[in-house]
Structure formats: C-alpha cells, structure tokens
Design an enzyme around this catalytic site. Structure first.
Site, PDB file in Angstrom:
ATOM      1  N   TYR A 147      67.652 -42.655  98.278  1.00  0.00           N
ATOM      2  CA  TYR A 147      67.451 -42.073  96.998  1.00  0.00           C
ATOM      3  C   TYR A 147      68.499 -42.081  95.960  1.00  0.00           C
ATOM      4  CZ  TYR A 147      63.073 -40.059  99.290  1.00  0.00           C
ATOM      5  OH  TYR A 147      61.860 -39.925  99.842  1.00  0.00           O
ATOM      6  N   LYS A 198      66.278 -43.288 113.010  1.00  0.00           N
ATOM      7  CA  LYS A 198      65.872 -44.560 113.492  1.00  0.00           C
ATOM      8  C   LYS A 198      66.991 -45.428 113.949  1.00  0.00           C
ATOM      9  CE  LYS A 198      62.293 -47.133 114.301  1.00  0.00           C
ATOM     10  NZ  LYS A 198      61.401 -46.912 115.388  1.00  0.00           N
ATOM     11  N   ASP A 231      59.581 -42.098 114.598  1.00  0.00           N
ATOM     12  CA  ASP A 231      58.130 -42.388 114.810  1.00  0.00           C
ATOM     13  C   ASP A 231      57.973 -41.226 115.844  1.00  0.00           C
ATOM     14  OD1 ASP A 231      60.118 -44.089 116.220  1.00  0.00           O
ATOM     15  OD2 ASP A 231      59.212 -45.660 116.381  1.00  0.00           O
ATOM     16  N   ASP A 255      61.656 -36.211 103.693  1.00  0.00           N
ATOM     17  CA  ASP A 255      60.507 -36.334 102.724  1.00  0.00           C
ATOM     18  C   ASP A 255      59.187 -36.463 103.365  1.00  0.00           C
ATOM     19  OD1 ASP A 255      59.306 -36.126 100.263  1.00  0.00           O
ATOM     20  OD2 ASP A 255      60.161 -37.986  99.469  1.00  0.00           O
ATOM     21  N   ASP A 259      55.995 -33.210 104.537  1.00  0.00           N
ATOM     22  CA  ASP A 259      54.801 -33.261 104.113  1.00  0.00           C
ATOM     23  C   ASP A 259      53.809 -33.266 105.268  1.00  0.00           C
ATOM     24  OD1 ASP A 259      55.753 -33.543 101.521  1.00  0.00           O
ATOM     25  OD2 ASP A 259      53.998 -35.055 101.108  1.00  0.00           O
TER      26      ASP A 259
END
Ligand SMILES: NC(=O)c1ccc[n+]([C@@H]2O[C@H](COP(=O)([O-])OP(=O)(O)OC[C@H]3O[C@@H](n4cnc5c(N)ncnc54)[C@H](O)[C@@H]3O)[C@@H](O)[C@H]2O)c1
Length: 365
Positions: A147, A198, A231, A255, A259
């Site tokens: 970001y 990851k 994942d 992020d 959600d």
C-alpha cells in the site's frame, strides 16, 4: 469546520470528526450523538471538531488533506473519528488515498486493529456456530506492504505495458506489529497468536516475516504461537473460527481476511476498526466504505461506527463508557432494532436515536 465543545468540568478529550463521503456522512453523526449521550451521562466531557475533508471539498477547491492538517491532528486532538471515503465522481479516488493513506502513514498508525466478534448468533452465515465461537482480533500491518505506492508503469497504454507494485517490508515495521499482537494477547489473557504470510511464494518479503516471528515468539513462551499461509488461514477461519484468538498479518492480507471475518460476524455494517499508534493520536473508522449504492437512502447501518467509537473510548482509557456503547449495540441486535442489512426495517437515524437513549440511561426504557 464546526466547533461544538461540550465541557462539563475538567479538560475534554478532543475528537476530530471526519465523516468523509457517502454513508460516512450518515453513520458518523449517529456515532457522535451516541458519544455525546454517554459523555453527558458519565459527566466526562468530550469535545468534537468536524472537518469537511472528502469528495465535495476536493471537487470544489482541489484540496484533499490540507497543509498542516497532520500536525494539527497530532498536536491538538486526542483521537480521530472517521467515516468513509470514496466517490464515483473522483477518478481513482485520489482524495481518499491522500486523506486516509496520508493520515495512516504520516501519523505512523502502524496497527490496524480489526476485531471480529459475533454479537448475535443469528448473524453468522456459518452453520451451528454461536457467539462463543467467533471472537478474533485481527492485527493488520498498516503502514507498509503493497500500500505504500512504490512502483510504476513501463510502456503504459501499449500492448507491451508492464506495471510494477512493490511490497515494502521493513525489519522495524514487521517487528512492531508482531510484537504488538503478542503484547495484546498477553494483556487480554488470550492464549493463541497466529501469524499469517505467503512465505512459500513471497520468498523475500515474507521470509523477513518468518525470521522476525521466530525471534519474537521466543520471548512469549506463555502464548501458543502458530504460523499459517494466508490461503490456509482463509480456509481454516471458515472451517473452524474457534481456533483463533489473535491473528497478525501484512497490510494486504489483513485487509482481505478482516473483511472475511466481518462477514462471519454479521457483515460490514457491524465491523469496527482502529488505526493505532500506541500513546499517540489514533484514528478510528468502521471497516466499511462509502457504499454509494445505499448512500442518501437513510438505511446505512450505524452500528459499525458506534462499535468503532467504543474502540476509540477504550483507547482513551474510558472503558466504562465503551462498555455502555457495546451493551447498547448488543441490545439493539437482540431486539432486532436494526437496519435492513441485518434483516431489520429501521433507518440510520432511528437506530442512532435508540442507541443514544440507551447510552444516556444505561438501558432503554
Ligand atoms: N476506509 C474507507 O474509507 C473505505 C473502505 C472500503 C472502501 N472504500 C471506498 O468505498 C467505496 C465503495 O466501496 P465498496 O462498495 O467496495 O465497499 P463498501 O464497504 O462501501 O460497500 C460494500 C457493500 O456493503 C454494504 N455496506 C457497507 N457498509 C454498510 C453499512 N454501514 N450499512 C449497510 N450496508 C453497508 C454496501 O451497501 C455494499 O453493498 C469505494 O470508493 C471504495 O474505494 C473506502
């Protein structure tokens, strides 16, 4: 800007209010109404100063985050209550990036705390799960990662175009957020911290996360620590959310996973968050955006903003008032005094009035 001090004796906590765009401008006034009510009841003053930063202002005079705004917020306010930013009239939502990312980065709000808490059993889409099963604190690194806006285009607009977006991770930044997660767990009697990355594919950036995690976890022998690839975490959090107390991860993954978590707990209309730098002026906002599809209809759910306000009060050391706000939300959910996104028929202002009355009396009569 409107300045509406409310001083009942003693120095007031000063709150900068930035409603922003769309439903941010509908839910934030409701949260302020509820905050005023709880402050009057507890005779502990709060002072609100509202700022009109958002799409209208940007389209009118080209100003997103005015010069000197960051320093003013840092030096003159105890906290910031934020609504949402995003407007289809502003291409690329440049104003939103300037204001929200600008404040996160320039105030160094490196912790994004996003609690996932199921307050009413019927609101989870998971079969046979109850509120005891879904209670997770997600810590998202908030000032680095993908970001930061480092990158560029090569041969833009051609068939050979290349776009690069860099994932920026500092040793210091990764350690700060991982350590914060362990400290939070310890301070709140929580036994498990899960770090997610990851590192099997992102072999540089997330190798750093791996090394820092291994180092820091060694200092917290009282806490069970675990690693999951992102994942796998996405899968496990749906399969059995009871496995998790605290999750810590990078900016992008945090992020997304928060959600997903919000949906497990009743949806975006209920999800609160804090952008925090411990001990400094911090910014509190509901997780949702400006929701142009329902803006102006008077049906936006204000509960996320009220729960966000509870987080803000807690950050200011006002735990009793925070508890009243949370109890109010629980009661509204129990009585189904809620907006259509939660299956109710009430409007934004009606729910806000109900909660303000609850906050003023401690119960609704
Ligand atoms: N922090 C922020 O300010 C923030 C966060 C996310 C998105 N955005 C921006 O918001 C705009 C819209 O984005 P989006 O549609 O992807 O996400 P959104 O969160 O605005 O809306 C997603 C869906 O959830 C619903 N929803 C969200 N909040 C709700 C509430 N309080 N009550 C009832 N329903 C609610 C919306 O109606 C919509 O169907 C975009 O410009 C985006 O960039 C801003």
């Amino acid at each position: 800007m409107t300045n509406t001090p409310m001083r009942n004796g003693g120095p007031a906590a000063r709150i900068a209010v930035i409603p922003g765009d769309g439903i941010g401008r509908e839910v934030t006034p409701e949260a302020v109404k509820v905050l005023r009510a709880v402050a009057v009841r507890g005779k502990r003053p709060l002072e609100f100063v509202e700022f009109d930063w958002g799409a209208d202002r940007y389209l009118r005079d080209g100003i997103s985050l005015p010069d000197g705004a960051v320093e003013m917020l840092r030096d003159e306010f105890d906290a910031i209550l934020f609504g949402a930013l995003g407007d289809p009239r502003v291409p690329g939502n440049q104003h939103a990036a300037d204001i929200l990312l600008g404040l996160r980065f320039k105030l160094d709000l490196y912790v994004n705390a996003r609690p996932v808490e199921l307050l009413q059993d019927r609101l989870t889409p998971l079969r046979d799960r109850t509120s005891n099963d879904v209670r997770i604190m997600v810590f998202r690194e908030n000032t680095e990662g993908l970001y930061v806006g480092v990158g560029g285009f090569f041969k833009k607009g051609t068939a050979d175009e290349i776009a690069v977006q860099e994932d920026v991770n500092s040793r210091k930044g990764v350690e700060l957020i991982i350590r914060y997660a362990f400290e939070y767990a310890r301070a709140n009697g929580l036994k498990r911290v899960c770090m997610s990355d990851k590192s099997n594919a992102m072999t540089f950036a997330h190798d750093l996360w791996q090394r820092v995690f291994k180092e820091v976890r060694g200092e917290y022998g009282d806490i069970e620590s675990r690693h999951l690839y992102i994942d796998t975490l996405a899968m496990e959090i749906v399969r059995d959310p009871r496995q998790f107390d605290v999750i810590v991860t990078c900016n992008l993954f945090g992020d997304i996973i928060s959600d997903l978590g919000a949906q497990l707990a009743g949806g975006l209309g209920l999800a609160p968050s804090g952008n925090i730098h411990p001990g400094k002026t911090s910014l509190f906002e509901p997780v949702h955006g400006s929701a142009p599809n329902i803006a102006g209809k008077g049906i936006a759910n204000p509960l996320g903003s009220v729960l966000t306000s509870a987080m803000m009060l807690e950050h200011l050391g006002r735990k009793g008032e925070a508890k009243v706000l949370r109890e109010g939300v629980r009661s509204a959910l129990k009585e189904n005094f809620v907006t259509p996104d939660l299956g109710g028929s009430k409007g934004t202002v009606e729910v806000g009035d109900w909660l303000a009355e609850f906050a003023a009396r401690g119960v609704r009569t």
